[in-house]
Design an enzyme around this catalytic site. Structure first.
Site, PDB file in Angstrom:
ATOM      1  N   ASN A   1      42.184  17.505  65.445  1.00  0.00           N
ATOM      2  CA  ASN A   1      43.535  16.931  65.442  1.00  0.00           C
ATOM      3  C   ASN A   1      44.481  18.051  65.039  1.00  0.00           C
ATOM      4  O   ASN A   1      44.556  18.414  63.872  1.00  0.00           O
ATOM      5  CB  ASN A   1      43.594  15.766  64.436  1.00  0.00           C
ATOM      6  CG  ASN A   1      45.016  15.260  64.242  1.00  0.00           C
ATOM      7  OD1 ASN A   1      45.904  15.548  65.041  1.00  0.00           O
ATOM      8  ND2 ASN A   1      45.233  14.507  63.160  1.00  0.00           N
ATOM      9  N   TRP A   2      45.198  18.583  66.026  1.00  0.00           N
ATOM     10  CA  TRP A   2      46.029  19.760  65.760  1.00  0.00           C
ATOM     11  C   TRP A   2      47.352  19.447  65.081  1.00  0.00           C
ATOM     12  O   TRP A   2      48.072  20.351  64.698  1.00  0.00           O
ATOM     13  CB  TRP A   2      46.277  20.503  67.069  1.00  0.00           C
ATOM     14  CG  TRP A   2      45.135  21.386  67.456  1.00  0.00           C
ATOM     15  CD1 TRP A   2      43.971  21.580  66.764  1.00  0.00           C
ATOM     16  CD2 TRP A   2      45.057  22.225  68.609  1.00  0.00           C
ATOM     17  NE1 TRP A   2      43.181  22.475  67.425  1.00  0.00           N
ATOM     18  CE2 TRP A   2      43.814  22.891  68.557  1.00  0.00           C
ATOM     19  CE3 TRP A   2      45.910  22.480  69.684  1.00  0.00           C
ATOM     20  CZ2 TRP A   2      43.407  23.798  69.534  1.00  0.00           C
ATOM     21  CZ3 TRP A   2      45.509  23.368  70.663  1.00  0.00           C
ATOM     22  CH2 TRP A   2      44.276  24.029  70.590  1.00  0.00           C
ATOM     23  N   LYS A   3      47.721  18.181  65.023  1.00  0.00           N
ATOM     24  CA  LYS A   3      49.016  17.803  64.427  1.00  0.00           C
ATOM     25  C   LYS A   3      50.124  18.624  65.111  1.00  0.00           C
ATOM     26  O   LYS A   3      50.037  18.853  66.308  1.00  0.00           O
ATOM     27  CB  LYS A   3      48.963  18.003  62.910  1.00  0.00           C
ATOM     28  CG  LYS A   3      47.712  17.342  62.319  1.00  0.00           C
ATOM     29  CD  LYS A   3      47.697  17.230  60.841  1.00  0.00           C
ATOM     30  CE  LYS A   3      46.418  16.523  60.403  1.00  0.00           C
ATOM     31  NZ  LYS A   3      46.366  16.247  58.979  1.00  0.00           N
TER      32      LYS A   3
ATOM     33  N   HIS B   1      47.297   7.245  62.841  1.00  0.00           N
ATOM     34  CA  HIS B   1      46.957   8.262  61.836  1.00  0.00           C
ATOM     35  C   HIS B   1      47.820   8.013  60.591  1.00  0.00           C
ATOM     36  O   HIS B   1      48.971   7.582  60.700  1.00  0.00           O
ATOM     37  CB  HIS B   1      47.202   9.663  62.410  1.00  0.00           C
ATOM     38  CG  HIS B   1      46.700  10.751  61.515  1.00  0.00           C
ATOM     39  ND1 HIS B   1      47.393  11.178  60.410  1.00  0.00           N
ATOM     40  CD2 HIS B   1      45.554  11.464  61.549  1.00  0.00           C
ATOM     41  CE1 HIS B   1      46.686  12.121  59.804  1.00  0.00           C
ATOM     42  NE2 HIS B   1      45.561  12.308  60.476  1.00  0.00           N
TER      43      HIS B   1
ATOM     44  N   GLU C   1      49.487   9.871  58.817  1.00  0.00           N
ATOM     45  CA  GLU C   1      50.799  10.545  58.840  1.00  0.00           C
ATOM     46  C   GLU C   1      51.799   9.763  59.686  1.00  0.00           C
ATOM     47  O   GLU C   1      52.996   9.752  59.398  1.00  0.00           O
ATOM     48  CB  GLU C   1      50.638  11.992  59.339  1.00  0.00           C
ATOM     49  CG  GLU C   1      49.981  12.849  58.266  1.00  0.00           C
ATOM     50  CD  GLU C   1      49.162  14.016  58.790  1.00  0.00           C
ATOM     51  OE1 GLU C   1      49.301  14.381  59.972  1.00  0.00           O
ATOM     52  OE2 GLU C   1      48.358  14.557  58.000  1.00  0.00           O
TER      53      GLU C   1
ATOM     54  N   GLU D   1      39.385   7.611  57.619  1.00  0.00           N
ATOM     55  CA  GLU D   1      39.978   8.782  56.961  1.00  0.00           C
ATOM     56  C   GLU D   1      40.625   8.343  55.647  1.00  0.00           C
ATOM     57  O   GLU D   1      41.798   7.943  55.634  1.00  0.00           O
ATOM     58  CB  GLU D   1      41.058   9.404  57.851  1.00  0.00           C
ATOM     59  CG  GLU D   1      40.561   9.946  59.158  1.00  0.00           C
ATOM     60  CD  GLU D   1      41.504  11.033  59.686  1.00  0.00           C
ATOM     61  OE1 GLU D   1      41.045  12.152  59.862  1.00  0.00           O
ATOM     62  OE2 GLU D   1      42.692  10.749  59.883  1.00  0.00           O
TER      63      GLU D   1
ATOM     64  N   GLY E   1      43.604  16.673  54.021  1.00  0.00           N
ATOM     65  CA  GLY E   1      44.347  17.879  53.644  1.00  0.00           C
ATOM     66  C   GLY E   1      44.263  18.227  52.170  1.00  0.00           C
ATOM     67  O   GLY E   1      45.008  19.065  51.681  1.00  0.00           O
TER      68      GLY E   1
ATOM     69  N   SER F   1      39.271  16.543  55.168  1.00  0.00           N
ATOM     70  CA  SER F   1      38.729  17.802  54.619  1.00  0.00           C
ATOM     71  C   SER F   1      37.316  18.126  55.108  1.00  0.00           C
ATOM     72  O   SER F   1      36.493  18.623  54.341  1.00  0.00           O
ATOM     73  CB  SER F   1      38.795  17.791  53.086  1.00  0.00           C
ATOM     74  OG  SER F   1      40.132  17.689  52.641  1.00  0.00           O
TER      75      SER F   1
ATOM     76  N   GLY G   1      41.291  18.074  60.835  1.00  0.00           N
ATOM     77  CA  GLY G   1      42.645  18.618  60.889  1.00  0.00           C
ATOM     78  C   GLY G   1      42.636  20.126  60.732  1.00  0.00           C
ATOM     79  O   GLY G   1      42.411  20.868  61.692  1.00  0.00           O
TER      80      GLY G   1
HETATM   81  P1  PGA Z   1      42.088  17.523  57.343  1.00  0.00           P
HETATM   82  O1  PGA Z   1      42.899  16.465  58.247  1.00  0.00           O
HETATM   83  O2  PGA Z   1      40.799  17.840  58.065  1.00  0.00           O
HETATM   84  O3  PGA Z   1      43.006  18.723  57.285  1.00  0.00           O
HETATM   85  O4  PGA Z   1      41.861  16.898  56.027  1.00  0.00           O
HETATM   86  C1  PGA Z   1      42.231  15.383  58.850  1.00  0.00           C
HETATM   87  C2  PGA Z   1      43.219  14.546  59.616  1.00  0.00           C
HETATM   88  O5  PGA Z   1      44.388  14.447  59.212  1.00  0.00           O
HETATM   89  O6  PGA Z   1      42.862  13.955  60.654  1.00  0.00           O
END
Ligand code: PGA
Length: 254
Positions: free
Chosen positions: A10-12, A95, A97, A167, A173, A213, A234
């Site tokens: 997931n590149w955001k 997600h 976010e 998640e 993160g 993570s 991520g």
């Molecule tokens: P992360 O993000 O691997 O940086 O914790 C995961 C995600 O937001 O899908």
């Protein structure tokens, strides 16, 4: 039942078109050798070029969000059929976010899930509890709510085509990954939950990924759990070596 592992980046809001093409060139040799399915959720602008670069390979390209309407006067939004036409195969929905910064509710997410299925896109629905909810021992209640509202009105065939990504928000993160035991416990809960409503067959076909993570160092212990069918990644998915090391560790190819 043996479910093929799915490793999804997931590149955001990272990577231009040029960076996308360079990244795909670097990872393709490992993707092609891997026994896992490798998915990449890239920014909208990079979907079409990524699909071109991944043509005739096993790499699956998708998006990170879409609107729930088929089309319309919604300035700045992108429709599922546009994603499909650009070559996307799947779309991440709900997600944390999106929920947190853009106010997406379970009801809106459900409309998006239904639209994605209608347009022929595989929906990847993200669920998970906050740290406060975990500490208050409300994790199962939260998952129960997110699953019942987010997956409302789906039939067993649609459920088995969908992907769920568990998640926990405190793991995203943060560097604080869930232990393999915690991930397994919650993901087994999700699979049982689905089995009770849509039947054992649909539940066994459903892919449930863990996210939060995931790194090359912890990926294989997480993915060796019975109900962890892969990972949503991520930050480690932005670095070609880290991403390919995760793929390798899950598939034991070196
Ligand atoms: P992360 O993000 O691997 O940086 O914790 C995961 C995600 O937001 O899908």
């Amino acid at each position: 039942m043996i479910r093929q592992k799915i490793i999804c980046g997931n590149w955001k809001m990272y990577k231009t078109i040029d960076e996308t093409i360079d990244f795909i060139k670097r990872i393709l040799p490992v993707v092609e050798e891997s026994s896992a399915l490798v998915y990449l959720a890239v920014p909208f602008t990079a979907i079409y070029p990524a699909v071109q670069e991944a043509k005739n390979t096993k790499l699956v390209i998708g998006a990170q969000n879409m609107n729930d309407a088929s089309e319309g006067a919604f300035t700045g939004e992108v429709a599922g059929k546009m994603l499909k036409n650009a070559g996307a195969s799947f779309v991440i929905l709900g997600h944390s976010e999106r929920r947190r910064f853009f106010g997406e509710t379970d009801e809106v997410i459900n409309k998006k899930v239904q639209r994605a299925l209608k347009e022929g896109l595989q929906p990847m629905i993200c669920i998970g509890e906050t740290l406060e909810e975990k500490e208050a021992q409300q994790t199962e209640d939260v998952l129960n709510r997110q699953l019942s509202l987010g997956l409302a009105n789906l039939d067993p065939n649609e459920i088995s085509r969908a992907i769920i990504a568990y998640e926990p928000l405190w793991a995203i993160g943060s560097g604080h990954t869930a232990t393999p035991e915690t991930a397994e416990k919650m993901q087994a809960f999700c699979r049982r939950w689905v089995a009770e409503r849509w039947g054992e067959e649909a539940a066994q076909q459903l892919h449930i990924l863990y996210g939060g993570s995931v790194k090359p160092e912890n990926a294989s212990s997480l993915m060796s759990q019975q109900d962890v069918d892969g990972a949503l990644i991520g930050s480690a998915s932005l670095i070609p070596d880290a991403f390919t090391n995760i793929i390798k560790s899950c598939c034991e190819i070196h």
